[in-house]
Design an enzyme around this catalytic site. Sequence first.
Site, PDB file in Angstrom:
ATOM      1  NE  ARG A   1       5.245  33.821 -39.137  1.00 42.97           N
ATOM      2  CZ  ARG A   1       5.412  32.996 -37.922  1.00 42.97           C
ATOM      3  NH1 ARG A   1       4.286  32.404 -37.566  1.00 42.97           N
ATOM      4  NH2 ARG A   1       6.733  32.644 -37.335  1.00 42.97           N
TER       5      ARG A   1
ATOM      6  CE  LYS B   1      12.628  28.315 -37.225  1.00 44.70           C
ATOM      7  NZ  LYS B   1      11.500  28.160 -37.971  1.00 44.70           N
TER       8      LYS B   1
ATOM      9  NE  ARG C   1       4.441  32.718 -32.682  1.00 42.48           N
ATOM     10  CZ  ARG C   1       5.562  32.219 -33.286  1.00 42.48           C
ATOM     11  NH1 ARG C   1       6.140  31.340 -32.540  1.00 42.48           N
ATOM     12  NH2 ARG C   1       5.827  32.605 -34.392  1.00 42.48           N
TER      13      ARG C   1
ATOM     14  NE  ARG D   1      12.322  33.986 -39.315  1.00 40.95           N
ATOM     15  CZ  ARG D   1      11.696  33.576 -38.388  1.00 40.95           C
ATOM     16  NH1 ARG D   1      12.440  33.327 -37.208  1.00 40.95           N
ATOM     17  NH2 ARG D   1      10.359  33.290 -38.144  1.00 40.95           N
TER      18      ARG D   1
ATOM     19  NE  ARG E   1       3.699  27.717 -34.294  1.00 42.79           N
ATOM     20  CZ  ARG E   1       4.802  28.185 -34.604  1.00 42.79           C
ATOM     21  NH1 ARG E   1       5.826  27.331 -34.655  1.00 42.79           N
ATOM     22  NH2 ARG E   1       4.964  29.440 -34.929  1.00 42.79           N
TER      23      ARG E   1
HETATM   24  P1  AMP Z   1       9.533  33.097 -34.786  1.00 40.91           P
HETATM   25  O1  AMP Z   1       9.157  32.860 -33.309  1.00 40.91           O
HETATM   26  O2  AMP Z   1      10.906  32.439 -35.020  1.00 40.91           O
HETATM   27  O3  AMP Z   1       8.593  32.397 -35.911  1.00 40.91           O
HETATM   28  O4  AMP Z   1       9.525  34.682 -34.997  1.00 40.91           O
HETATM   29  C1  AMP Z   1       8.282  35.479 -34.761  1.00 40.91           C
HETATM   30  C2  AMP Z   1       8.415  36.774 -35.813  1.00 40.91           C
HETATM   31  O5  AMP Z   1       9.635  37.502 -35.110  1.00 40.91           O
HETATM   32  C3  AMP Z   1       8.850  36.546 -37.052  1.00 40.91           C
HETATM   33  O6  AMP Z   1       7.635  36.136 -37.816  1.00 40.91           O
HETATM   34  C4  AMP Z   1       9.389  37.778 -37.377  1.00 40.91           C
HETATM   35  O7  AMP Z   1       8.647  38.949 -37.711  1.00 40.91           O
HETATM   36  C5  AMP Z   1      10.352  37.951 -36.241  1.00 40.91           C
HETATM   37  N1  AMP Z   1      11.589  37.493 -36.220  1.00 40.91           N
HETATM   38  C6  AMP Z   1      11.978  36.450 -35.298  1.00 40.91           C
HETATM   39  N2  AMP Z   1      13.402  36.111 -35.676  1.00 40.91           N
HETATM   40  C7  AMP Z   1      13.878  37.048 -36.909  1.00 40.91           C
HETATM   41  C8  AMP Z   1      14.833  37.330 -37.467  1.00 40.91           C
HETATM   42  N3  AMP Z   1      15.966  36.509 -37.518  1.00 40.91           N
HETATM   43  N4  AMP Z   1      14.808  38.248 -38.684  1.00 40.91           N
HETATM   44  C9  AMP Z   1      13.797  38.792 -38.958  1.00 40.91           C
HETATM   45  N5  AMP Z   1      12.611  38.873 -38.169  1.00 40.91           N
HETATM   46  C10 AMP Z   1      12.448  37.853 -37.169  1.00 40.91           C
END
Ligand code: AMP
Length: 260
Positions: A167, A13, A156, A88, A123
């Site tokens: 996840r 994404k 990360r 999400r 990644r």
């Molecule tokens: P991402 O970079 O989008 O994979 O986000 C990393 C982490 O941030 C996720 O595993 C969640 O812990 C948190 N996070 C990011 N966006 C959201 C969201 N819309 N709702 C809840 N947690 C989020």
Amino acid sequence: MKLILLGAPGAGKGTQAEILKKKLEIPTISTGNILRAAVKNGTPTGLKAKEYMDAGKLVPDEVIIGIINDRLQEPDCANGYILDGVPRTIGQAEALDQAGVTFDHVLSIEISDAEIEERMEGRRVCSTCGAPYHIHAKPPKQEGICDSCGGVLMQRDDDRPETVRHRLEVYHSETEPLKGYYESKGILNPIPNQPTIEGTTEVIMEALKAENGELFAKLMAAEGENANMRMEKAADELTILKLKARLYDVLLGDQEENRQ
Ligand code: AMP
């Protein structure tokens, strides 16, 4: 144009959002990047979010809804945006609905769990600007250094294999139901993941273009000959997408007139 990029963690994404941002000239809003910046800066939101993020859990809806509502008020969002990693949960989607935020397309990148687990290992992300990389699929020009800002690339914490598996479980139980939610609104576009990043971008652009064919017809009806002339000039995809933005203006203008 307002887009949502949906898909499992590691589906690509963030990478597609960066490409689309340049093609469509609209900002990308990633709640993951906003939260990582908050953690890095030690803000109250960051302190609250960190333990959830490190454990691969979702940050509570009320925190996310506050962040996204604030961000969408900023002036660069006026012509549209690409949401990456938000909403999400159904709760977040409903909160956006309640705030009157509507979308043109929800692009759902479809990819198997096995492929995701394999690719997450390689990644990397820029510790300064958040730009995404992959050691094989999208390496930086200089190893370990961000092409855009010169920041240091890192893995990360939540890309560790056991966290990735958790996840994915969270994705299937909490986020995947959004597909049905947006399908019932008629705006879901499933995007089968392709072997290359460019291939997936192409499938996305085709999906956007197919929709814009219909919009062209409406634009012609709304603006007559002027639209016809503009259409002749609309040689490339970007112009088509800009015309769509113009169409909204026309339709909104009509609504205003009808009201008066
Ligand atoms: P991402 O970079 O989008 O994979 O986000 C990393 C982490 O941030 C996720 O595993 C969640 O812990 C948190 N996070 C990011 N966006 C959201 C969201 N819309 N709702 C809840 N947690 C989020």
